[in-house]
Design an enzyme around this catalytic site. Structure first.
Site, short mmCIF file in Angstrom:
data_model
loop_
_atom_site.label_atom_id
_atom_site.label_comp_id
_atom_site.label_asym_id
_atom_site.label_seq_id
_atom_site.Cartn_x
_atom_site.Cartn_y
_atom_site.Cartn_z
CB ALA A 1 -0.93 0.00 1.22
CG ASP A 2 3.53 4.32 2.02
OD1 ASP A 2 3.64 5.01 0.97
OD2 ASP A 2 3.91 4.73 3.13
CG LEU A 3 7.05 -0.17 -3.43
CD1 LEU A 3 7.56 -1.19 -2.42
CD2 LEU A 3 6.87 -0.82 -4.79
CG ASN B 1 7.97 1.65 3.62
OD1 ASN B 1 8.43 1.85 4.74
ND2 ASN B 1 6.78 2.07 3.25
#
Length: 213
Positions: free
Chosen positions: A138-140, A144
């Site tokens: 969801a938050d690449l 991360n």
């Protein structure tokens, strides 16, 4: 179980809200993350979420997903501990994952030295490995993704992620990462990023079995 043992060290995180820290638990280094709200909802409550069954809470879902991904031998940290604490009609949550020794996130790496083509290729293959298993992140973003001392790439922070059918979202995942890299270039100095580096990542993503550069 979750009480941090001194000393603790705050770690860089993808959200920028400073909710992760390094703790020691039974002689093992763990990255402890407290779930916090973002955006406008954070004005109402910094770290409280509407009550739901414990197994459906954010920490427990991320914990279960990480266990699944590790069973598939994907490049993600080991889920160690998770906690769901009820507070009347709301709850708070924490998760702890195994520390990846000698690792730095991609932004930290770009601040100190330009990653090699082989580093970018490792990142591309790591993302492709997740996508081949239909893992939606969801938050690449550049915070991360990690590179360790051996040049291996890892993907972290699986809050609100899931195994998802289809393929259209995969290109969106990559586009989100590229936007993140470009955004950090306007915020961080020094920052050893060149648009040409993106080709090394995408080439390895498209042909993960090819010989690394």
């Amino acid at each position: 179980m979750f009480e941090a043992q001194a000393p603790t060290e705050h770690l860089a995180t993808g959200s920028g809200r400073g909710q992760a820290r390094l703790v020691q638990h039974q002689g093992q280094g763990l990255v402890l993350r407290h779930y916090r709200r973002g955006g406008l909802m954070a004005r109402l409550s910094e770290d409280r979420f509407l009550r739901e069954a414990a197994h459906r809470s954010r920490a427990m879902r991320e914990f279960a997903l990480l266990r699944l991904l590790r069973s598939w031998r994907l490049p993600v940290p080991e889920a160690a501990l998770a906690r769901h604490r009820a507070h009347g009609l709301v709850y708070s949550a924490d998760i702890a994952v195994g520390l990846i020794p000698g690792s730095r996130n991609l932004v930290q790496r770009l601040q100190s030295v330009r990653p090699t083509p082989a580093d970018w290729a490792a990142l591309g293959r790591a993302i492709r490995a997740l996508h081949d298993r239909q893992v939606f992140h969801a938050d690449l973003n550049a915070h991360n993704l990690l590179l360790d001392a051996q040049g291996r790439a890892w993907v972290v922070d699986f809050d609100k992620c899931a195994v998802r059918p289809g393929d259209a979202w995969k290109a969106d995942n990559l586009a989100r990462l590229q936007r993140s890299l470009r955004k950090e270039a306007t915020r961080v100095h020094p920052y050893h990023w060149d648009e040409a580096d993106w080709t090394h990542l995408t080439t390895a993503y498209e042909r993960p079995d090819a010989t690394p550069p």
